[in-house]
Write a protein that holds these residues in place. Structure first.
Motif, PDB file in Angstrom:
ATOM      1  N   TRP A  75       9.251  -6.250  -9.442  1.00 22.45           N
ATOM      2  CA  TRP A  75      10.350  -5.282  -9.417  1.00 22.45           C
ATOM      3  C   TRP A  75      11.376  -5.627 -10.485  1.00 22.45           C
ATOM      4  O   TRP A  75      11.895  -4.748 -11.182  1.00 22.45           O
ATOM      5  N   LYS A  78      10.217  -4.390 -13.996  1.00 22.80           N
ATOM      6  CA  LYS A  78       9.642  -3.053 -14.175  1.00 22.80           C
ATOM      7  C   LYS A  78      10.396  -2.183 -15.178  1.00 22.80           C
ATOM      8  O   LYS A  78       9.827  -1.265 -15.742  1.00 22.80           O
ATOM      9  N   GLN A  81       9.957   1.858 -16.024  1.00 21.13           N
ATOM     10  CA  GLN A  81       8.590   2.263 -15.679  1.00 21.13           C
ATOM     11  C   GLN A  81       8.466   2.503 -14.169  1.00 21.13           C
ATOM     12  O   GLN A  81       9.055   1.769 -13.369  1.00 21.13           O
ATOM     13  N   PHE A  83       7.191   2.030 -10.542  1.00 18.66           N
ATOM     14  CA  PHE A  83       6.747   0.751  -9.991  1.00 18.66           C
ATOM     15  C   PHE A  83       5.229   0.697  -9.814  1.00 18.66           C
ATOM     16  O   PHE A  83       4.613  -0.338 -10.059  1.00 18.66           O
ATOM     17  N   HIS A  86       3.776  -0.066 -13.127  1.00 17.54           N
ATOM     18  CA  HIS A  86       4.096  -1.443 -13.503  1.00 17.54           C
ATOM     19  C   HIS A  86       3.168  -2.430 -12.788  1.00 17.54           C
ATOM     20  O   HIS A  86       2.637  -3.352 -13.412  1.00 17.54           O
ATOM     21  N   GLY A 137       3.070   0.868  -5.162  1.00 20.83           N
ATOM     22  CA  GLY A 137       4.297   0.932  -5.953  1.00 20.83           C
ATOM     23  C   GLY A 137       5.054   2.223  -5.739  1.00 20.83           C
ATOM     24  O   GLY A 137       6.300   2.215  -5.614  1.00 20.83           O
TER      25      GLY A 137
END
Length: 145
Positions: A75, A78, A81, A83, A86, A137
């Motif tokens: 996190w 990231k 982007q 999640f 990522h 994510g």
């Protein structure tokens, strides 16, 4: 928003939504499995659900602090982007971080039936976790937004 994803996911008013979202991710990932491997995952998941009425959600809730902590470094890096993208961009590291949580729990559980089910599925677990990373994510981002 909290500075870490674990702060956000474990915040008392958000935690029930986090558990529900992660349980939905698990349900959806299992439902998407096909073939012989998928049949094994579905059978194992059905066995886990038979262990107790709400076994999957309860286990998710118990493991949420460790899962959330495992996600914190991802996190933190990231940027802008999404999640899910990522996590998917570093599948080995993300899957290993999450599986370390379940491996530790399985190694120390007093619930023999759960450990047996986990052990039977562990060999292919990494590929399943990698496949789930985008959905995971997205669910996490939805909860913390």
């Amino acid at each position: 928003m909290s500075t870490t994803v674990s702060d956000a996911l474990l915040e008392p008013t958000r935690r029930p939504a986090a558990v529900a979202a992660l349980t939905e991710v698990i349900d959806a990932e299992v439902a998407d499995k096909s073939g012989l491997g998928g049949a094994a995952v579905k059978a194992g998941y059905a066995a886990a659900k038979r262990l107790g009425g709400d076994f999957v959600a309860s286990a998710t809730d118990r493991l949420l602090p460790q899962f959330a902590s495992a996600l914190d470094p991802f996190w933190a890096t990231k940027g802008e982007q999404p999640f899910g993208a990522h996590l998917a961009s570093q599948p080995e590291a993300a899957a290993d971080a999450l599986l370390a949580v379940t491996d530790a729990k399985a190694a120390n559980t007093s619930h023999g039936a759960a450990a047996k089910v986990y052990g039977s599925l562990r060999g292919k677990a990494k590929e399943h976790v990698v496949a789930a990373l985008p959905r995971l994510g997205t669910a996490v981002e939805r909860v913390v937004a």
